[in-house]
Design a protein around this motif. Structure first.
Motif, PDB file in Angstrom:
ATOM      1  N   GLN A 180       0.739  -1.164   0.051  1.00 52.61           N
ATOM      2  CA  GLN A 180      -0.007   0.153  -0.011  1.00 52.61           C
ATOM      3  C   GLN A 180       1.031   1.331  -0.067  1.00 52.61           C
ATOM      4  O   GLN A 180       1.580   1.506   1.015  1.00 52.61           O
ATOM      5  N   ALA A 181       0.954   1.899  -1.189  1.00 53.86           N
ATOM      6  CA  ALA A 181       1.874   2.927  -1.443  1.00 53.86           C
ATOM      7  C   ALA A 181       1.634   3.947  -0.300  1.00 53.86           C
ATOM      8  O   ALA A 181       2.509   4.698  -0.154  1.00 53.86           O
ATOM      9  N   ASP A 182       0.433   4.180  -0.026  1.00 53.37           N
ATOM     10  CA  ASP A 182      -0.093   5.340   0.887  1.00 53.37           C
ATOM     11  C   ASP A 182       0.287   5.108   2.448  1.00 53.37           C
ATOM     12  O   ASP A 182       0.326   6.160   3.192  1.00 53.37           O
ATOM     13  N   ILE A 183       0.665   4.180   2.540  1.00 55.26           N
ATOM     14  CA  ILE A 183       1.230   3.602   3.859  1.00 55.26           C
ATOM     15  C   ILE A 183       2.778   3.327   4.091  1.00 55.26           C
ATOM     16  O   ILE A 183       2.885   3.929   5.066  1.00 55.26           O
ATOM     17  N   CYS A 184       3.355   2.935   3.224  1.00 57.54           N
ATOM     18  CA  CYS A 184       4.664   2.765   3.306  1.00 57.54           C
ATOM     19  C   CYS A 184       5.525   3.831   3.534  1.00 57.54           C
ATOM     20  O   CYS A 184       5.231   4.877   3.043  1.00 57.54           O
ATOM     21  N   ASN A 185       6.546   3.923   4.506  1.00 58.58           N
ATOM     22  CA  ASN A 185       7.204   4.979   4.833  1.00 58.58           C
ATOM     23  C   ASN A 185       8.565   4.622   4.526  1.00 58.58           C
ATOM     24  O   ASN A 185       9.676   5.504   5.157  1.00 58.58           O
ATOM     25  N   GLY A 186       9.250   3.922   3.740  1.00 59.47           N
ATOM     26  CA  GLY A 186      10.378   3.569   3.327  1.00 59.47           C
ATOM     27  C   GLY A 186      11.469   3.136   4.319  1.00 59.47           C
ATOM     28  O   GLY A 186      12.675   3.399   4.311  1.00 59.47           O
ATOM     29  N   CYS A 187      11.056   2.279   5.388  1.00 55.98           N
ATOM     30  CA  CYS A 187      11.923   1.799   6.223  1.00 55.98           C
ATOM     31  C   CYS A 187      12.964   0.880   5.806  1.00 55.98           C
ATOM     32  O   CYS A 187      13.936   0.740   6.380  1.00 55.98           O
ATOM     33  N   SER A 188      12.721   0.281   4.505  1.00 59.55           N
ATOM     34  CA  SER A 188      13.347  -0.639   3.847  1.00 59.55           C
ATOM     35  C   SER A 188      13.447  -1.784   4.556  1.00 59.55           C
ATOM     36  O   SER A 188      14.556  -2.650   3.991  1.00 59.55           O
ATOM     37  N   CYS A 189      12.792  -2.245   5.335  1.00 59.20           N
ATOM     38  CA  CYS A 189      12.760  -3.728   6.192  1.00 59.20           C
ATOM     39  C   CYS A 189      12.688  -4.786   4.951  1.00 59.20           C
ATOM     40  O   CYS A 189      13.200  -5.901   4.989  1.00 59.20           O
ATOM     41  N   CYS A 190      11.672  -4.457   4.135  1.00 58.76           N
ATOM     42  CA  CYS A 190      11.122  -5.384   3.158  1.00 58.76           C
ATOM     43  C   CYS A 190      12.426  -5.558   2.153  1.00 58.76           C
ATOM     44  O   CYS A 190      12.342  -6.804   1.586  1.00 58.76           O
ATOM     45  N   ILE A 191      13.070  -4.826   1.958  1.00 63.81           N
ATOM     46  CA  ILE A 191      14.388  -4.536   0.989  1.00 63.81           C
ATOM     47  C   ILE A 191      15.465  -5.594   1.451  1.00 63.81           C
ATOM     48  O   ILE A 191      15.891  -6.578   0.736  1.00 63.81           O
ATOM     49  N   THR A 200      12.825  -2.355  -4.064  1.00 62.99           N
ATOM     50  CA  THR A 200      13.647  -1.208  -3.639  1.00 62.99           C
ATOM     51  C   THR A 200      12.855   0.062  -3.482  1.00 62.99           C
ATOM     52  O   THR A 200      11.647   0.011  -3.820  1.00 62.99           O
ATOM     53  N   ARG A 201      13.703   1.119  -2.923  1.00 61.65           N
ATOM     54  CA  ARG A 201      12.723   2.014  -2.628  1.00 61.65           C
ATOM     55  C   ARG A 201      12.912   3.305  -3.774  1.00 61.65           C
ATOM     56  O   ARG A 201      13.989   3.365  -4.456  1.00 61.65           O
ATOM     57  N   SER A 202      12.022   3.976  -3.955  1.00 61.24           N
ATOM     58  CA  SER A 202      11.743   4.931  -5.127  1.00 61.24           C
ATOM     59  C   SER A 202      12.543   6.183  -4.884  1.00 61.24           C
ATOM     60  O   SER A 202      12.565   6.515  -3.600  1.00 61.24           O
ATOM     61  N   GLU A 203      13.270   6.535  -5.482  1.00 67.21           N
ATOM     62  CA  GLU A 203      13.982   8.026  -5.487  1.00 67.21           C
ATOM     63  C   GLU A 203      13.068   9.077  -5.194  1.00 67.21           C
ATOM     64  O   GLU A 203      13.345  10.076  -4.816  1.00 67.21           O
ATOM     65  N   LEU A 204      12.027   9.049  -5.928  1.00 66.04           N
ATOM     66  CA  LEU A 204      11.031  10.033  -6.022  1.00 66.04           C
ATOM     67  C   LEU A 204      10.403  10.151  -4.472  1.00 66.04           C
ATOM     68  O   LEU A 204      10.332  11.180  -4.260  1.00 66.04           O
ATOM     69  N   GLY A 205       9.433   9.387  -4.269  1.00 68.46           N
ATOM     70  CA  GLY A 205       8.857   9.460  -2.775  1.00 68.46           C
ATOM     71  C   GLY A 205       9.555   8.828  -1.692  1.00 68.46           C
ATOM     72  O   GLY A 205       9.196   9.077  -0.479  1.00 68.46           O
ATOM     73  N   GLY A 206      10.306   8.044  -1.864  1.00 72.23           N
ATOM     74  CA  GLY A 206      11.103   7.261  -0.649  1.00 72.23           C
ATOM     75  C   GLY A 206      10.234   6.050  -0.151  1.00 72.23           C
ATOM     76  O   GLY A 206      10.701   5.658   0.724  1.00 72.23           O
ATOM     77  N   HIS A 207       9.303   5.571  -1.081  1.00 70.45           N
ATOM     78  CA  HIS A 207       8.645   4.437  -0.638  1.00 70.45           C
ATOM     79  C   HIS A 207       8.973   3.218  -1.335  1.00 70.45           C
ATOM     80  O   HIS A 207       9.556   3.353  -2.732  1.00 70.45           O
ATOM     81  N   SER A 208       8.536   1.850  -0.945  1.00 66.65           N
ATOM     82  CA  SER A 208       8.999   0.840  -1.749  1.00 66.65           C
ATOM     83  C   SER A 208       7.879   0.648  -2.657  1.00 66.65           C
ATOM     84  O   SER A 208       6.516   0.697  -2.355  1.00 66.65           O
ATOM     85  N   HIS A 209       8.228  -0.027  -3.952  1.00 65.30           N
ATOM     86  CA  HIS A 209       7.334  -0.443  -4.704  1.00 65.30           C
ATOM     87  C   HIS A 209       7.815  -1.742  -5.401  1.00 65.30           C
ATOM     88  O   HIS A 209       8.906  -2.146  -5.682  1.00 65.30           O
ATOM     89  N   LYS A 210       6.702  -2.346  -5.932  1.00 65.76           N
ATOM     90  CA  LYS A 210       7.043  -3.785  -6.631  1.00 65.76           C
ATOM     91  C   LYS A 210       5.863  -4.134  -7.419  1.00 65.76           C
ATOM     92  O   LYS A 210       4.617  -3.409  -7.421  1.00 65.76           O
TER      93      LYS A 210
END
Lengths: 329, 310
Positions: A180-191, A200-210
């Motif tokens: 859920q892109a609106d919830i992710c805060n980019g902590c990177s634990c999933c990575i 990976t974490r997006s450089e644009l918003g700092g959130h993870s996407h896949k």
């Protein structure tokens, strides 16, 4: 699954899943701040603070779906990559020459959810004498292309899902792993947790996407964009049980046709990893395709690690207490 | 027709691949490196310093209040400052720091990060209360029972805040980290060693001779004890170190870590002055940071880069 692309605009556009009572109340409170014009910094701040705590009621479970990718029929056309980027509105990765065959995106990332891999297995020595019938088969094994359209494995027991501290990563009603892109805060634990290097974490918003396994399309009864675009039916989409049956038949067929090395990767759980809802038919070792030969779920170690961690701390506290009690006046 | 090829080459120069790029996928890394960089080494250090100081002060004060109460009242505010800096680093390390509160959206005991965030948040409350009440006591408003209650309440979340960090790092798929079974054991133990050292420094600065005598002995024993999880951790990491670092580099780092462990021990055995205690603590902090930095750097390091000396 029936394709109804033409009917898409006529379909009622599904919104967020239905919410619980408390969430409905909170939702009413902050709706003006989310959808209307900003009323100032304070209401906006209030909206941002409350919004993540709105929990929806989970939708009713549906038949589990997934991908079965038959790499033996992939022609490396990258239509899946393009369709994925187009549907999901992902930015281009640029026109880079990677130096690695026809691969120009190199890896899965926050902006590349489908990645076509090209493996050139060619012998550098050209035969000086005509090959005998016996040697033709072994040479054809050495001189071949392997192509594979890679994506998120949508693992049943997904380490990224287990790691996510915000609850942004969920297993949705189709038993696919969804961020859920609106919830992710980019902590990177999933990575850190993913043994396949998918997220990976997006450089644009700092959130993870896949890969979302085209959750939006599935909810509207459409197959994912990559499977729809695949011209050779290398990417199959459908109910996971049906896909497994189909894949096993295909392996048997290949064995009968003289490809004994064909096997399925991720269709059943192993000793150290769960089954995947995106599994592959391969004809070489997994590592040749850039996949781990024996994927391992890091959570198998967690309890033991906690025990050692607590033991290390308790031993130090015990020493401190003993010394204090022995030496205090 | 003949034309000079050089200008053509220059104008149509292709984008060349990076040198040393592997062809194929077999020898490349499979996992992706989380973008934590060096901040996590400082986070692991400050987490240990804050939780360790609180735990050492709380355990000592509750066991022998007459000896340690005065120093403990200074230790709690210091631990709070260290914790606040650490929490600041944790927020900065997020991809979207403005969403830091999303961490408290759910409680997932199976996620070490979720457990750790909740423990740190809960721990910060009694620690803040203990620190504030300690400062108020200095100003004449003494609520001793409330302060002691806050200290007792803070013990369990404080311990959990120290214990989760190593498990967070070892429960993942990253090369090296995934094999570090004793990382949690080392980090928790190290937090208590650092905490005892910090508490000893504060006692020395405040001239608390009885506290110094007790804590110096405890510190010596803890320094020796800490060698066990450190040795076990390095045994876990030996295979990945051999892949990443040359033998010379391994010896160099090993020597620095050994010096960081042995010098404080030697200083403590020789003398218990303010200067020797402070120097010992500086060496210990250096060693603790070095272990964390070397360990944290593992997934960010490619063998090629290290071996070519870049």
């Amino acid at each position: 699954m029936a394709s109804r692309e033409q009917e898409l605009s006529a379909l009622p556009q599904a919104s967020d899943p239905p919410r619980g009572r408390l969430s409905v109340l909170l939702g009413r409170l902050i709706r003006p701040y989310l959808h209307d014009e900003p009323h100032g910094p304070l209401p906006e701040l209030l909206g941002r603070l409350i919004y993540p705590f709105l929990h929806g009621e989970p939708p009713k479970p549906q038949q589990p779906t997934g991908f079965y990718t038959d790499t033996t029929v992939c022609i490396g056309c990258k239509a899946c990559e393009v369709a994925c980027k187009q549907w999901n509105q992902l930015p281009s990765d640029g026109f880079n020459w990677s130096g690695n065959s026809y691969d120009n995106t190199n890896e899965l990332s926050a902006t590349t959810w489908r990645h076509v891999k090209f493996i050139e297995q060619f012998s550098h020595e050209s035969p000086s004498v005509p090959a005998s019938p016996d040697t033709e088969e072994s040479e054809s094994l050495l001189n071949r292309w392997l192509m594979m359209s890679d994506n998120c494995k949508h693992c049943v027991a997904a380490p990224c899902h287990q790691a996510c501290p915000t609850g942004a990563i969920i297993q949705n009603e189709f038993q696919n792993i969804y961020i859920q892109a609106d919830i992710c805060n980019g902590c990177s634990c999933c990575i850190a947790a993913c043994p396949f290097g998918v997220i990976t974490r997006s450089e644009l918003g700092g959130h993870s996407h896949k890969c979302t396994l085209c959750y939006d399309r599935q909810r509207d009864g459409l197959e994912p964009a990559c499977a729809k675009a695949c011209p050779t039916q290398s990417i199959h989409f459908g109910p996971i049980d049906e896909l497994r049956e189909q894949a096993r038949k295909r392996v048997e067929q290949l064995h009968e046709r003289g490809v004994p090395q064909a096997y399925l990767y991720g269709d059943v759980p192993g000793e150290t990893y769960s089954e995947m809802h995106s599994f592959y038919l391969l004809v070489d070792r997994p590592s040749v395709y850039g996949l781990p030969d024996a994927p391992f779920n890091p959570w198998l170690h967690m309890m033991g690690d906690y025990v050692r961690s607590v033991a290390g701390g308790l031993a130090a506290i015990a020493v401190l207490l003993v010394v204090v009690f022995l030496l205090k006046p | 027709m003949h034309t000079d090829s050089r200008p053509q080459q220059a104008s149509a120069e292709p984008l060349l691949p990076e040198r040393g790029h592997e062809v194929g996928y077999e020898n490349g890394p499979v996992t992706k490196v989380p973008g934590w960089h060096g901040l996590i080494a400082w986070d692991a250090l400050l987490n240990g310093m804050a939780t360790g100081l609180f735990l050492a002060a709380a355990v000592s004060e509750l066991a022998a209040p007459a000896v340690f109460m005065r120093v403990a009242k200074v230790a709690y505010p210091v631990a709070l400052v260290l914790l606040l800096v650490d929490l600041g680093l944790l927020v900065l390390d997020l991809g979207d720091p403005s969403r830091f509160h999303h961490m408290l959206r759910v409680f997932k005991p199976g996620s070490p990060m979720s457990l750790g965030t909740w423990c740190l948040t809960i721990f910060s409350l009694p620690l803040t209360a203990a620190a504030a009440l300690s400062l108020l006591a200095e100003l004449g408003w003494d609520f001793e029972w409330a302060r002691l209650l806050a200290v007792v309440v803070g013990l369990l979340p404080g311990f959990a805040s120290a214990a989760y960090k190593g498990v967070l790092l070892s429960t993942n798929a990253q090369p090296g980290w995934k094999d570090a079974r004793w990382l949690g054991g080392y980090l928790t133990n190290s937090a208590l060693v650092m905490g005892c050292g910090e508490f000893l420094v504060l006692s020395a600065l405040m001239g608390q001779t009885q506290a110094i005598a007790i804590l110096r002995t405890a510190f010596i024993v803890l320094l020796v004890l800490n060698v066990i999880p450190l040795g076990l951790l390095f045994a876990n990491l030996r295979p990945i170190h051999a892949q990443l670092y040359t033998r010379e580099q391994q010896w160099r780092v090993g020597a620095l870590i050994a010096a960081g462990a042995l010098i404080p021990l030697g200083l403590m055995l020789l003398k218990g002055s303010v200067l020797s205690i402070s120097v010992a603590m500086i060496f210990l902090l250096f060693e603790s940071w070095l272990v964390r930095a070397v360990y944290v750097k593992i997934p960010h390091t490619s063998p090629l880069e290290v071996r070519s000396g870049e």
